[in-house]
Write an enzyme that holds these catalytic residues in place. Sequence first.
Site, PDB file in Angstrom:
ATOM      1  N   TYR B 129      -6.902  -4.711 -13.287  1.00 58.66           N
ATOM      2  CA  TYR B 129      -6.749  -5.951 -14.064  1.00 58.66           C
ATOM      3  C   TYR B 129      -7.891  -6.920 -13.752  1.00 58.66           C
ATOM      4  O   TYR B 129      -8.405  -7.597 -14.645  1.00 58.66           O
ATOM      5  CB  TYR B 129      -5.396  -6.609 -13.780  1.00 58.66           C
ATOM      6  CG  TYR B 129      -4.215  -5.775 -14.231  1.00 58.66           C
ATOM      7  CD1 TYR B 129      -4.028  -5.486 -15.580  1.00 58.66           C
ATOM      8  CD2 TYR B 129      -3.307  -5.256 -13.321  1.00 58.66           C
ATOM      9  CE1 TYR B 129      -2.964  -4.707 -16.006  1.00 58.66           C
ATOM     10  CE2 TYR B 129      -2.236  -4.476 -13.735  1.00 58.66           C
ATOM     11  CZ  TYR B 129      -2.068  -4.199 -15.078  1.00 58.66           C
ATOM     12  OH  TYR B 129      -1.027  -3.428 -15.485  1.00 58.66           O
ATOM     13  N   HIS B 226       6.199   6.763 -10.380  1.00 55.62           N
ATOM     14  CA  HIS B 226       6.795   5.922  -9.339  1.00 55.62           C
ATOM     15  C   HIS B 226       8.275   5.691  -9.635  1.00 55.62           C
ATOM     16  O   HIS B 226       9.118   5.813  -8.742  1.00 55.62           O
ATOM     17  CB  HIS B 226       6.091   4.556  -9.252  1.00 55.62           C
ATOM     18  CG  HIS B 226       4.639   4.641  -8.884  1.00 55.62           C
ATOM     19  ND1 HIS B 226       3.831   3.536  -8.764  1.00 55.62           N
ATOM     20  CD2 HIS B 226       3.844   5.706  -8.614  1.00 55.62           C
ATOM     21  CE1 HIS B 226       2.602   3.919  -8.444  1.00 55.62           C
ATOM     22  NE2 HIS B 226       2.592   5.234  -8.350  1.00 55.62           N
TER      23      HIS B 226
END
Lengths: 146, 349
Positions: B129, B226
């Site tokens: 990001y 995950h």
Amino acid sequence: MKAAIIYTSVTGNTSTLAELIHERMESRGMETDLIPIHEFRPGQLSQYDIIAVGTYTWDNGELPLEMEDLYEAFETEDVKHVTTGVFGTGDSFFAHYCGAVDLFRDMLFAQTSLAVTLKVELTPQQTDLDRCDKFCDRLTRELILV
Amino acid sequence: MSQMDQPLSKIKLLNPTYPNKSTGIINGESSGLLNWNDIAYPQMYDLYQTLLANFWKAQEINMQDDIKQWEYLTETEKDVFLRINTQLASLDSLQTPTMTEVMDYVTDSSFKAIFAVISQQEAVHNESYSYILSSLVPLREQNERFDQAKEDPIVRKRNQLILDRYEAFRQHPSPQRLFELAVNSINLEGIYFYAGFAFFYHLARQQKMVKTSSMISYIQRDEMQHAYFVSQFVRILLTENPELNTEENINYVYQTVDKAVQLEKEWADYILKDIDGIDLEEFHGYVEYLANKRFRQLGLDNYYPARENPMQWIQVFSDEMMNETKSDFFEQKSRTYTKVSSSNGFDEL
């Protein structure tokens, strides 16, 4: 007349599905062995009239390692007369949803008399029960007609 | 006080008299040494391998195309782009240290190793990001955008649900709180990212900011693994500790994921309201569809009406765009089965 369900499961989703199918085969009067893959030994396939294979899918639509011997057994044993079905659970977020079911499907179509395939998303839900019934109907249909 | 509310103690690094294969994922006896060939849950080795095979880093993606295109986005698109970017970055920032926190109290070394890999991947997401931001706007504006994310009341409200349980575990790490942390981790990784993902994929289907979307798609692929791992962790935790496997806790899962679903809808209504082409009603249905998947990963029933995926385009890019890893099994022997379908005379259910 004898049937077998040979399956593998990691999360318990495919084993739940295997048990649902097992109950339904028995309730149709079909004596059915429920065989987890670690109890499977090559050389037994031709004694069955019906075999259902159950598998989850790993990674990019791959066959779980523990199913490779079974896959090869179908390629080398005399199973032309066996009516087969393949079922599995998977997650449709992956590009190859239930990819291992497709891998078995193409091979079983060539090597055996493939009757039906069934894909279930993750843990089987109420609405999947009907599909399990159809799966068993289709597997037993031709043999009952004969 | 139930045993499930007793504090978990940090395990010593080495316990030579204990076995290498841990006797439990928490409160187990474990030497601290890891031999992947001798672990309590062998499937965890496959999962570990899959996580590693997904390895990527932001710098591998060249941002030139997106830099050129940035000027052509509308002001609204730019604003939403930056707000979503910093909001997602703040979620990943929480996840990196939380996963290492959990690591200290998990006694099975194979699970510790997987938490370490997950933590590393969250750090990569966080960096990606920053990498996107640094390509598009000056530092001053980046900082303003992070402040905006910190102050936004809706962002704060949704983060609070997660933060409360994460902080509670840090203050008093008990089995019960570990369970609650894990459920909220599924909320974070499995629900909270998707309004953001929807926005970036929506741009990509108009051929806008495609490089950013590639990165988002790698992030989504990681997050899916995950959330899958954490759901397995919860199932094993409840199985090994039947005192945790109560009706109350199952209800806790339904209630907490439902809260996250409502907060995600609220966030989407707010952040995506001016974006043409994303139907918010449809997105609400999508979030419920997504939450049903999470319940089923946990071995529970659908909580919302069963439905097909209403937004099929929110999906990890097909693997043709990624480094495909083929298994040896199909390579070592030439197998030429034709792809068949129901038109070949069998039924596909």
